[in-house]
Design a protein around this motif. Sequence first.
Motif, short mmCIF file in Angstrom:
data_model
loop_
_atom_site.label_atom_id
_atom_site.label_comp_id
_atom_site.label_asym_id
_atom_site.label_seq_id
_atom_site.Cartn_x
_atom_site.Cartn_y
_atom_site.Cartn_z
N PRO A 182 -86.80 38.72 90.26
CA PRO A 182 -88.15 38.28 90.62
C PRO A 182 -88.65 39.01 91.88
O PRO A 182 -87.88 39.27 92.79
CB PRO A 182 -88.01 36.78 90.89
CG PRO A 182 -86.56 36.51 90.98
CD PRO A 182 -85.83 37.64 90.36
N ARG A 195 -95.38 43.44 91.12
CA ARG A 195 -94.69 43.72 89.86
C ARG A 195 -95.43 44.80 89.08
O ARG A 195 -94.83 45.72 88.54
CB ARG A 195 -94.53 42.46 89.03
CG ARG A 195 -93.83 42.71 87.69
CD ARG A 195 -93.41 41.43 87.02
NE ARG A 195 -92.36 40.72 87.71
CZ ARG A 195 -91.06 41.04 87.65
NH1 ARG A 195 -90.66 42.05 86.95
NH2 ARG A 195 -90.18 40.32 88.29
N GLU A 221 -93.98 34.34 92.77
CA GLU A 221 -93.94 35.65 92.11
C GLU A 221 -95.22 36.41 92.44
O GLU A 221 -96.31 35.86 92.41
CB GLU A 221 -93.83 35.44 90.59
CG GLU A 221 -93.82 36.70 89.77
CD GLU A 221 -92.51 37.48 89.85
OE1 GLU A 221 -92.56 38.67 89.52
OE2 GLU A 221 -91.49 36.91 90.23
#
Length: 180
Positions: free
Chosen positions: A94, A111, A106
Amino acid sequence: MAKRIVRHGQRQRAAVRALEDACDPIEEAYFQAKEAHWGAVEGGDPAQIREAKAAKVAAAARYEETRTWLRREAEVVKLQTRTIPRLEKILAAPILVKDGKNSAREDPAARAEVEQALAAARQELETLSKAAAETRRALEALGGEVVGDPVPLDLPPGSAEVTAPSITARPRVHRVRKDG
C-alpha cells in the motif's frame, strides 16, 4: 553540514575496465586506421587518401556502434533487474499518506504516478530491446564478433550480470566556503 565524500566502488571500476577491455581491439583497429590515414595524407596520393579515409570512417563507425550496443544491453539489463522490479515492489504494497495525527490512507495519486512510471519503464525496455537486437544484427553483418545471447525480455530480476555497462560521467563542483 558535513561534506559528502563520493567514492567509486570496486564493482564500478571493474565494470568500466570491462567496457574498455571489450572495446580495446576495435579501438586499436580505429587508431591503426587513423595512422594509415595520416600516412596517406603525408604521402599525398589522392587515391590512397580516399581509401584510408574510408577505412578510418568504417573503423570509427564500428567502434561507436559497439559502444552503443554495450550501453543499450546494459540499460536493458538494468531495467529488467532493478528498475521494473523496484516499481512492482512499490505497487505490491500500500502507498500511504498521512491523514490526520495518527492515521494514514491510501494515496491514489501517488499510486497512479508509480503505475505511470512502471508503464514508461516497460515501454522503454521494449524499445531498447528492439534497438539492441538491431544493433547486434548490424554488428554481425559488419563482420563483428558478438559474443553471448541477446538479453531476453522475460529475464527474472537479479539473474543477469553485466560485464560492460555504460560509462557515465557526472561533473563535481568543489567549492571552498570562505567564512569570516
